[in-house]
Design a protein around this motif. Structure first.
Motif, short mmCIF file in Angstrom:
data_model
loop_
_atom_site.label_atom_id
_atom_site.label_comp_id
_atom_site.label_asym_id
_atom_site.label_seq_id
_atom_site.Cartn_x
_atom_site.Cartn_y
_atom_site.Cartn_z
N UNK A 110 7.76 14.09 5.04
CA UNK A 110 7.78 15.34 5.81
C UNK A 110 7.53 15.10 7.29
N UNK A 111 7.01 13.93 7.65
CA UNK A 111 6.80 13.62 9.07
C UNK A 111 8.13 13.64 9.82
N UNK A 126 5.29 10.71 20.66
CA UNK A 126 4.60 9.77 19.78
C UNK A 126 3.95 10.60 18.68
N UNK A 127 3.92 10.06 17.49
CA UNK A 127 3.30 10.74 16.36
C UNK A 127 1.82 10.37 16.32
N UNK A 128 0.96 11.38 16.17
CA UNK A 128 -0.48 11.14 16.27
C UNK A 128 -1.23 11.78 15.11
N UNK A 129 -2.42 11.22 14.89
CA UNK A 129 -3.34 11.74 13.88
C UNK A 129 -4.66 12.01 14.59
N UNK A 212 -0.64 15.28 7.15
CA UNK A 212 0.22 14.47 6.32
C UNK A 212 -0.30 13.02 6.32
N UNK A 213 0.22 12.17 5.44
CA UNK A 213 -0.30 10.81 5.39
C UNK A 213 0.60 9.83 6.14
N UNK A 214 -0.02 8.88 6.77
CA UNK A 214 0.68 7.76 7.41
C UNK A 214 -0.32 6.62 7.49
N UNK A 223 -3.39 -1.45 2.28
CA UNK A 223 -2.42 -1.37 1.18
C UNK A 223 -2.98 -0.54 0.03
N UNK A 224 -4.26 -0.73 -0.27
CA UNK A 224 -4.90 0.08 -1.31
C UNK A 224 -4.86 1.57 -0.95
N UNK A 225 -5.14 1.86 0.32
CA UNK A 225 -5.14 3.26 0.77
C UNK A 225 -3.71 3.84 0.71
N UNK A 226 -2.74 3.05 1.07
CA UNK A 226 -1.34 3.51 1.00
C UNK A 226 -0.95 3.82 -0.45
N UNK A 227 -1.35 2.96 -1.36
CA UNK A 227 -1.02 3.19 -2.77
C UNK A 227 -1.73 4.42 -3.33
N UNK A 228 -2.93 4.69 -2.82
CA UNK A 228 -3.66 5.87 -3.26
C UNK A 228 -2.92 7.16 -2.86
N UNK A 229 -2.40 7.20 -1.63
CA UNK A 229 -1.73 8.42 -1.18
C UNK A 229 -0.38 8.59 -1.87
N UNK A 230 0.19 7.50 -2.35
CA UNK A 230 1.46 7.59 -3.06
C UNK A 230 1.30 8.01 -4.51
#
Length: 231
Positions: A110-111, A126-129, A212-214, A223-230
């Motif tokens: 969705x980003x 630029x995309x920011x959090x 949203x997640x990025x 990588x662990x955090x990325x897999x959690x959001x997926x």
């Protein structure tokens, strides 16, 4: 729309401790980081979106995995940083605006949907959090008009973090190219953006995606955090 997109994937990614380029790291859902990027680009901009990937370290492994993409080579990948990879890509993409992303970003599709309006306006961003501001990440501040003023890891008083997904408009592209040519070999591309803002009057919007997640995958815990959001 037909959009020129760039993925920066030349680096060695030594911090993650993998033999393959980071972009070929397999996620929990079975896709590689780069595969989810391709799918997100196609979902937002259609099958005719042009994808150019900057490769360097073990370039053949990426090219074999994605034979239908366009490629730019950064042969000095072990001596240069993202500023020089982006420079090579911008020089190879004609006059139009370019959306680019770091090759290690796992992100919510969705980003890019949110980015469509700014891209149609040909507005650099630029995309920011704004949900967190870590010392080791690229941070930013805004000027009085709400555009990005500073953008680097050394920013003091940053109000958020840059995510690694950005767009340069057709009118700003020449200035950014000139500044990327000027910066040091080991500079990040954000240094070129900062100089274009300060010296060329480039106006860069901050597109907030805090809801949203990025995740930029630098270390095993990322990588662990990325897999959690997926999941």
């Amino acid at each position: 729309m037909t959009l020129q997109t760039v993925i920066l994937a030349a680096g060695m990614g030594t911090r993650l401790g993998r033999e393959l380029p980071k972009s070929l790291t397999t996620l929990a859902d079975g896709r590689t980081i780069m595969q989810q990027q391709h799918e997100n680009i196609r979902a937002a901009f259609g099958s005719d979106a042009k994808i150019t990937t900057v490769v360097g370290y073990r370039a053949e492994t990426i090219i074999d995995a994605f034979p239908n993409a366009n490629y730019v080579h950064n042969e000095a990948y072990d001596e240069t940083n993202t500023s020089k990879s982006l420079l090579r890509a911008l020089l190879a993409t004609g006059r139009g605006g370019v959306l680019w992303m770091n090759g290690d970003v796992v992100f919510d599709p969705r980003i890019l949907g949110r980015a469509v309006a700014l891209i149609e306006q040909d507005q650099s961003f630029v995309t920011v959090n704004t949900a967190k501001v870590s010392d080791e990440e690229v941070k930013y501040t805004l000027d009085a008009n709400g555009f990005v003023a500073e953008l680097s890891k050394t920013v003091v008083g940053g109000i958020g973090e840059a995510v690694g997904i950005n767009y340069v408009s057709s009118r700003d592209k020449r200035a950014l190219i000139a500044q990327l040519q000027r910066v040091d070999e080991q500079d990040y591309f954000e240094r070129g953006i900062e100089l274009a803002i300060a010296e060329n009057g480039m106006r860069v919007a901050a597109m907030d995606i805090s809801d949203l997640y990025a995740v930029e995958v630098d270390f095993a815990e990322d990588l662990e955090r990325a897999n959690e959001v997926l999941a």
